[in-house]
Design a protein around this motif. Structure first.
Motif, PDB file in Angstrom:
ATOM      1  N   MET A   1      -7.351  -5.408  -2.615  1.00 57.96           N
ATOM      2  CA  MET A   1      -6.827  -5.986  -1.370  1.00 57.96           C
ATOM      3  C   MET A   1      -6.873  -7.518  -1.475  1.00 57.96           C
ATOM      4  N   SER A   2      -5.732  -8.144  -1.262  1.00 53.93           N
ATOM      5  CA  SER A   2      -5.654  -9.598  -1.368  1.00 53.93           C
ATOM      6  C   SER A   2      -6.188 -10.271  -0.102  1.00 53.93           C
ATOM      7  N   ILE A   3      -6.501 -11.551  -0.212  1.00 54.72           N
ATOM      8  CA  ILE A   3      -6.982 -12.311   0.934  1.00 54.72           C
ATOM      9  C   ILE A   3      -5.890 -12.403   1.996  1.00 54.72           C
ATOM     10  N   HIS A   4      -4.633 -12.424   1.553  1.00 54.70           N
ATOM     11  CA  HIS A   4      -3.511 -12.476   2.491  1.00 54.70           C
ATOM     12  C   HIS A   4      -3.459 -11.205   3.341  1.00 54.70           C
ATOM     13  N   THR A   5      -3.633 -10.062   2.691  1.00 53.81           N
ATOM     14  CA  THR A   5      -3.642  -8.786   3.412  1.00 53.81           C
ATOM     15  C   THR A   5      -4.806  -8.717   4.383  1.00 53.81           C
ATOM     16  N   TYR A   6      -5.952  -9.214   3.921  1.00 54.62           N
ATOM     17  CA  TYR A   6      -7.153  -9.202   4.771  1.00 54.62           C
ATOM     18  C   TYR A   6      -6.950 -10.069   6.012  1.00 54.62           C
ATOM     19  N   MET A   7      -6.356 -11.235   5.856  1.00 56.04           N
ATOM     20  CA  MET A   7      -6.119 -12.130   6.979  1.00 56.04           C
ATOM     21  C   MET A   7      -5.091 -11.536   7.944  1.00 56.04           C
ATOM     22  N   LEU A   8      -4.100 -10.829   7.398  1.00 55.12           N
ATOM     23  CA  LEU A   8      -3.125 -10.153   8.248  1.00 55.12           C
ATOM     24  C   LEU A   8      -3.806  -9.090   9.109  1.00 55.12           C
ATOM     25  N   PHE A   9      -4.753  -8.380   8.509  1.00 55.12           N
ATOM     26  CA  PHE A   9      -5.486  -7.358   9.252  1.00 55.12           C
ATOM     27  C   PHE A   9      -6.305  -7.988  10.373  1.00 55.12           C
ATOM     28  N   ILE A  10      -6.968  -9.107  10.080  1.00 59.94           N
ATOM     29  CA  ILE A  10      -7.750  -9.793  11.111  1.00 59.94           C
ATOM     30  C   ILE A  10      -6.840 -10.214  12.265  1.00 59.94           C
ATOM     31  N   GLY A  11      -5.668 -10.746  11.929  1.00 56.48           N
ATOM     32  CA  GLY A  11      -4.721 -11.144  12.967  1.00 56.48           C
ATOM     33  C   GLY A  11      -4.279  -9.970  13.811  1.00 56.48           C
ATOM     34  N   ALA A  12      -3.996  -8.838  13.165  1.00 62.36           N
ATOM     35  CA  ALA A  12      -3.590  -7.640  13.898  1.00 62.36           C
ATOM     36  C   ALA A  12      -4.719  -7.141  14.793  1.00 62.36           C
ATOM     37  N   SER A  13      -5.955  -7.236  14.306  1.00 61.61           N
ATOM     38  CA  SER A  13      -7.117  -6.793  15.092  1.00 61.61           C
ATOM     39  C   SER A  13      -7.300  -7.658  16.332  1.00 61.61           C
ATOM     40  N   GLY A 154     -12.645  -1.622   8.540  1.00 64.81           N
ATOM     41  CA  GLY A 154     -13.160  -1.071   9.795  1.00 64.81           C
ATOM     42  C   GLY A 154     -14.272  -1.920  10.385  1.00 64.81           C
ATOM     43  N   VAL A 155     -15.210  -2.321   9.529  1.00 61.68           N
ATOM     44  CA  VAL A 155     -16.310  -3.174   9.990  1.00 61.68           C
ATOM     45  C   VAL A 155     -15.768  -4.522  10.462  1.00 61.68           C
ATOM     46  N   THR A 156     -14.789  -5.060   9.735  1.00 60.07           N
ATOM     47  CA  THR A 156     -14.185  -6.334  10.134  1.00 60.07           C
ATOM     48  C   THR A 156     -13.530  -6.213  11.504  1.00 60.07           C
ATOM     49  N   GLY A 157     -12.772  -5.130  11.700  1.00 58.77           N
ATOM     50  CA  GLY A 157     -12.132  -4.910  12.991  1.00 58.77           C
ATOM     51  C   GLY A 157     -13.143  -4.812  14.120  1.00 58.77           C
ATOM     52  N   ASN A 158     -14.267  -4.146  13.857  1.00 57.29           N
ATOM     53  CA  ASN A 158     -15.306  -4.023  14.874  1.00 57.29           C
ATOM     54  C   ASN A 158     -15.981  -5.364  15.163  1.00 57.29           C
TER      55      ASN A 158
END
Length: 209
Positions: A1-13, A154-158
């Motif tokens: 998982m790239s940092i870009h994908t991770y940041m996109l997930f944080i934004g969506a959360s 999941g933990v990041t989203g929480n």
């Protein structure tokens, strides 16, 4: 998982955490009616409930429930009934919901709010849908560490959820501190919160998710 994908997930959360729902209403309702300590207790309970959904999603339990019409209906109606129960209890309450001065009693009230928040989240089928529908979008099934990535996301989203909740609590508590000093206004705010819970419960029971 790239940092870009991770940041996109944080934004969506973050965006999803800002969307009003039963958990946010419960959180704000407790904060407005009872103050910051009650709001934080609700936030912690809701966050613990989110980890239950995360565990269920990882083990496949959520997928089984969502795939079974009967199991899904049971969870949905249980959540709706619980919201209506909380709302009716608030409507029938006499006076406001300010926390008692007695320390022992206050801890009992805060503990009850914590578990109410926990159940509010666990019985919310929309939270299960969040984990089942969103998490896989950011993980490739071909990755050897896909399960680890699901846990991290999941933990990041929480964590985003609890951070957002705490901000809401502090802002709402600050804005309504003066209102809670009036028993009459506090009582009406409590009943309004109850009416909104009943409405949400009825909506959850009748809508198709």
């Amino acid at each position: 998982m790239s940092i870009h994908t991770y940041m996109l997930f944080i934004g969506a959360s973050v965006v999803l955490c800002l969307v009003p729902g039963p958990d946010m209403l419960f959180l704000l309702g407790q904060t407005v009616a009872k103050g910051r300590a009650a709001g934080l207790s609700a936030a912690l309970g809701i966050n613990l409930g989110a980890y239950v959904h995360l565990l269920a999603a990882i083990t496949g339990l959520s997928a089984l429930i969502l795939a079974s019409a009967t199991a899904f209906a049971v969870v949905k109606f249980a959540g709706a009934a619980y919201l209506i129960y909380l709302g009716w209890t608030a409507i029938r309450a006499k006076g406001g919901f300010a926390l008692p001065e007695d320390v022992g009693l206050q801890k009992t009230v805060l503990r009850r709010i914590f578990w109410q928040g926990f159940l509010s989240d666990v019985l919310n089928p929309k939270v299960a849908l969040f984990y089942i529908a969103l998490l896989p979008q950011f993980v490739s099934a071909q990755d050897s560490d896909a399960m680890t990535q699901l846990v991290v996301l999941g933990v990041t989203g929480n964590m985003v959820g609890i951070a957002t909740s705490v901000i809401y609590v502090f802002v709402a508590s600050k804005m309504t501190a003066i209102l809670r000093r009036s028993p009459t206004i506090s009582a009406w705010m409590t009943k309004l919160m109850g009416a909104m819970f009943v409405s949400l419960g009825a909506k959850l029971a009748t809508e198709k998710l």
